[in-house]
Design a protein around this motif. Structure first.
Motif, PDB file in Angstrom:
ATOM      1  N   ALA A 178       0.857  -1.161  -0.031  1.00  0.00           N
ATOM      2  CA  ALA A 178       0.286   0.047  -0.080  1.00  0.00           C
ATOM      3  C   ALA A 178       0.894   1.368  -0.105  1.00  0.00           C
ATOM      4  O   ALA A 178       0.643   2.168  -0.775  1.00  0.00           O
ATOM      5  N   PHE A 179       1.917   1.235   0.672  1.00  0.00           N
ATOM      6  CA  PHE A 179       2.805   2.511   0.825  1.00  0.00           C
ATOM      7  C   PHE A 179       3.399   2.533  -0.630  1.00  0.00           C
ATOM      8  O   PHE A 179       3.517   3.761  -1.172  1.00  0.00           O
ATOM      9  N   ARG A 180       3.788   1.529  -1.378  1.00  0.00           N
ATOM     10  CA  ARG A 180       4.442   1.670  -2.670  1.00  0.00           C
ATOM     11  C   ARG A 180       3.339   2.371  -3.704  1.00  0.00           C
ATOM     12  O   ARG A 180       3.511   3.272  -4.335  1.00  0.00           O
ATOM     13  N   ASP A 181       2.016   1.890  -3.567  1.00  0.00           N
ATOM     14  CA  ASP A 181       1.023   2.191  -4.089  1.00  0.00           C
ATOM     15  C   ASP A 181       0.819   3.834  -3.952  1.00  0.00           C
ATOM     16  O   ASP A 181       0.373   4.572  -4.997  1.00  0.00           O
ATOM     17  N   MET A 182       0.907   4.485  -2.706  1.00  0.00           N
ATOM     18  CA  MET A 182       0.725   5.586  -2.144  1.00  0.00           C
ATOM     19  C   MET A 182       1.775   6.521  -3.020  1.00  0.00           C
ATOM     20  O   MET A 182       1.526   7.465  -3.607  1.00  0.00           O
TER      21      MET A 182
END
Length: 94
Positions: free
Chosen positions: A61-65
């Motif tokens: 999710a962090f990478r998607d952010m």
């Protein structure tokens, strides 16, 4: 956002989902002010402690952010400093 983060993995995913939806609103309505992305970047990316917390809890999710911020800038929905873009590009490359 602390309430969402208290739920762990799913909470980080929910924050990412809301950021993605915000970009969608920019695309369809063009009514999202620049400060919305800027504030989110300050809270979730520029704060090293928060950044690590998100990465430790839900790295996907962090990478998607990170990619959402880069995409928002690339599409012209968010104007920010070159320093912010370089930081995001470095995180993306990691």
């Amino acid at each position: 956002y602390e309430g969402m983060l208290s739920t762990g993995y799913e909470g980080v995913r929910e924050i990412q989902k809301r950021l993605r939806n915000t970009m969608g609103w920019s695309a369809t309505a063009g009514e999202v002010d620049n400060f919305v992305f800027e504030d989110a970047n300050d809270v979730f990316i520029n704060d090293a402690e928060m950044q690590q917390r998100l990465l430790d809890t839900n790295p996907n999710a962090f990478r998607d952010m990170v990619t959402t911020f880069l995409e928002a800038n690339g599409r012209g929905y968010w104007e920010t400093s070159e320093e912010n873009i370089e930081r995001l590009q470095e995180l993306y490359a990691e």
